[in-house]
Design a protein around this motif. Structure first.
Motif, PDB file in Angstrom:
ATOM      1  N   ARG A  29       0.843  -1.205   0.000  1.00 17.95           N
ATOM      2  CA  ARG A  29       0.000   0.000   0.000  1.00 17.95           C
ATOM      3  C   ARG A  29       0.876   1.254   0.000  1.00 17.95           C
ATOM      4  NH1 ARG A  29      -5.232   1.449   1.091  1.00 17.95           N
ATOM      5  NH2 ARG A  29      -5.795  -0.740   1.447  1.00 17.95           N
ATOM      6  N   LEU A  32       2.142   1.906  -3.445  1.00 13.21           N
ATOM      7  CA  LEU A  32       1.078   2.429  -4.306  1.00 13.21           C
ATOM      8  C   LEU A  32       0.830   3.908  -4.025  1.00 13.21           C
ATOM      9  CD1 LEU A  32      -1.415  -0.577  -4.104  1.00 13.21           C
ATOM     10  CD2 LEU A  32      -0.047   0.099  -6.086  1.00 13.21           C
ATOM     11  N   ILE A  42      -7.038   2.660  -4.526  1.00 18.22           N
ATOM     12  CA  ILE A  42      -6.547   1.340  -4.113  1.00 18.22           C
ATOM     13  C   ILE A  42      -7.713   0.439  -3.719  1.00 18.22           C
ATOM     14  CG2 ILE A  42      -5.187   0.111  -2.371  1.00 18.22           C
ATOM     15  CD1 ILE A  42      -3.338   2.605  -2.294  1.00 18.22           C
TER      16      ILE A  42
END
Length: 311
Positions: A29, A32, A42
């Motif tokens: 995460r 990203l 996401i």
């Protein structure tokens, strides 16, 4: 990436694909976010199956068919930068154990403050320098560090671990000593007892089976001469490989552990070799697991007798 491109630039998802290709199909995460994706984007990508959760905060990109080693890498990513696969899981990766633990053992440099399902956090001093290797793209503790860690978590199994490390050519007593020179560790006393008979053998001694690794330290404890191991002899134009050789005393000891002897072709080869050895004046006692397990003292006494007979 389908409808996701409407809310995020196409180059962003292209960059995600490039990054994932370098990490066995995985992204975190945080990575990203670093590429410019919002938490909303996401979440949408995860809902549509473009991102498949593996561990908390780690995703497989576009698929869920991860290799075993990719899953281990995902565990280290979930625990943060600098995390390393360790203990029983590292022993499996290195070939020191046959069975892979259910949960992934991980050492992380800082405590994340939460438990992650499927990951077993190990709170021991973090590995440094040569205590970290990479196997199949996964950061993993070195054999020496793994043996020290496992001695603290599973002291009953440390003897078998050291034997298998010797068979795999991964036993480095000096490297284990360097790890033990650091912070005090559980299991150290037991580990040092197991290592004591191995200290007279050179690193990288050639062994092919656990039975050979079981016998070698027993020879040390019985104060018997050091043999050559898995050495080739040329006899009457033939090359014979033997498990243990005392060349001056013309004594060969074979260990029938099964891995290299328990099939018809091996049996025929052994029979031909044994005739050549006997014809050249070598004595050739054969040992089975029961000789080492059930009557070790009698077995060592017989080897000592044969050595003295031509000593």
């Amino acid at each position: 990436m389908g409808t996701i491109r409407n809310s995020q630039p196409g180059w962003t998802w292209g960059a995600v694909g490039v990054l994932a290709s370098r990490q066995q199909g995985l992204v975190s995460r945080e990575q990203l976010r670093g590429l410019g994706l919002s938490d909303e984007a996401i979440s949408k990508a995860a809902a549509r199956g473009w991102l498949r959760p593996v561990f908390h905060g780690v995703f497989a990109v576009g698929h869920e068919h991860l290799t075993v080693h990719a899953r281990l890498l995902a565990a280290t990513m979930a625990c943060g930068a600098g995390s390393v696969v360790s203990h029983g899981t590292a022993a499996w990766v290195l070939g020191l154990r046959d069975r892979r633990p259910g949960a992934v053992d991980v050492i992380a440099p800082v405590e994340a403050g939460r438990k992650i399902a499927g990951i077993r956090r190990r709170f021991v001093p973090p590995p440094v320098g040569r205590e970290v290797w990479r196997r199949h793209g996964v950061p993993v503790t070195s054999p020496a560090r793994t043996i020290v860690d496992c001695a603290g978590s599973d002291p009953a199994g440390v003897g078998a671990l050291v034997e298998q490390a010797a068979v795999e050519g991964l036993l480095d007593v000096a490297a284990i000593d360097r790890v033990l020179d650091g912070p005090r560790r559980r299991g150290t006393r037991k580990l040092l007892r197991v290592l004591a008979p191995w200290r007279r053998y050179k690193r990288g001694i050639k062994l092919r089976s656990r039975m050979e690794a079981k016998l070698l330290p027993m020879l040390t404890e019985a104060a018997l001469p050091i043999p050559e191991t898995n050495v080739k002899l040329r006899l009457a134009g033939k090359v014979c490989e033997v498990d243990f050789l005392w060349r001056r005393q013309k004594l060969v000891v074979e260990t029938d552990g099964g891995r290299f002897h328990d099939n018809p072709a091996a049996g025929a080869r052994d029979s031909s070799r044994n005739r050549a050895l006997a014809g050249a004046g070598y004595r050739l006692p054969r040992l089975g697991w029961e000789d080492l397990r059930d009557r070790p003292q009698a077995t060592l006494a017989e080897i000592a007798r044969l050595l003295r007979a031509r000593g």
